[in-house]
Scaffold this motif. Structure first.
Motif, short mmCIF file in Angstrom:
data_model
loop_
_atom_site.label_atom_id
_atom_site.label_comp_id
_atom_site.label_asym_id
_atom_site.label_seq_id
_atom_site.Cartn_x
_atom_site.Cartn_y
_atom_site.Cartn_z
N GLN A 106 1.84 -0.29 0.90
CA GLN A 106 1.31 -1.63 0.63
C GLN A 106 0.72 -2.27 1.88
OE1 GLN A 106 4.46 -3.96 -1.13
NE2 GLN A 106 4.53 -2.67 -2.97
N LYS A 109 -4.22 0.06 5.59
CA LYS A 109 -5.58 -0.47 5.54
C LYS A 109 -6.19 -0.17 4.18
CE LYS A 109 -6.24 0.29 10.46
NZ LYS A 109 -6.86 1.13 11.47
N LYS A 110 -7.16 -0.97 3.80
CA LYS A 110 -7.81 -0.83 2.50
C LYS A 110 -8.34 0.58 2.28
CE LYS A 110 -11.53 -2.85 -0.25
NZ LYS A 110 -12.62 -3.84 -0.29
N GLU A 111 -8.98 1.16 3.30
CA GLU A 111 -9.55 2.50 3.18
C GLU A 111 -8.46 3.55 2.93
OE1 GLU A 111 -9.97 0.63 6.12
OE2 GLU A 111 -11.85 -0.28 5.42
N GLN A 112 -7.33 3.38 3.59
CA GLN A 112 -6.22 4.32 3.41
C GLN A 112 -5.65 4.20 2.00
OE1 GLN A 112 -4.02 2.80 6.76
NE2 GLN A 112 -4.68 4.48 8.09
N LYS A 113 -5.52 2.98 1.51
CA LYS A 113 -5.03 2.77 0.14
C LYS A 113 -5.98 3.41 -0.87
CE LYS A 113 -2.78 -1.66 1.05
NZ LYS A 113 -2.81 -3.11 0.75
N GLN A 114 -7.28 3.31 -0.60
CA GLN A 114 -8.27 3.91 -1.50
C GLN A 114 -8.15 5.43 -1.52
OE1 GLN A 114 -11.85 2.12 0.09
NE2 GLN A 114 -11.78 0.42 -1.37
#
Length: 123
Positions: A106, A109-114
């Motif tokens: 949670q 970073k956004k890119e990692q979550k994607q």
């Protein structure tokens, strides 16, 4: 013990490796820790995992002899679990590993979550 390592490594982008400077198995997702496991199977083998403060309190009450506030970790967010006496099943430990992994994810970073979302989407 190997079951827990294998399970940790099976999670998307997770790595589990022996970290020599700490002498533990380190559960890692994009450089962030989501677990620590004693390196040798013995009566003192422990697994430290993250969970919500509320859940941590519940687990400590359910298993007062086996789950304590995180040893050398933030005691509000981490528990250290004695796994040698097998009071807590491998299945439950794997569930707790997954929870810890999810909580740490949670804060990625956004890119990692994607990237993680793409892998889980493809399964």
């Amino acid at each position: 013990m190997q079951v827990l390592i294998n399970y940790g490594q099976s999670l998307p982008y997770a790595k589990v490796y022996h970290r020599e400077d700490w002498d533990v198995y380190y559960f890692d997702i994009f450089g962030k820790m989501f677990g620590l496991l004693s390196p040798l199977a013995s009566q003192d083998t422990t697994l430290s995992l993250k969970n919500t403060p509320e859940q941590n309190e519940e687990w400590r009450e359910l298993y007062p002899d086996d789950i304590i506030p995180g040893f050398h970790l933030n005691k509000k967010h981490w528990n250290t679990i004695a796994i040698a006496n097998e009071t807590i099943t491998e299945e439950l430990l794997c569930q707790l590993i997954k929870i810890s992994y999810s909580l740490v994810c949670q804060n990625l970073k956004k890119e990692q979550k994607q990237l993680i979302a793409k892998v889980t989407e493809d399964e």
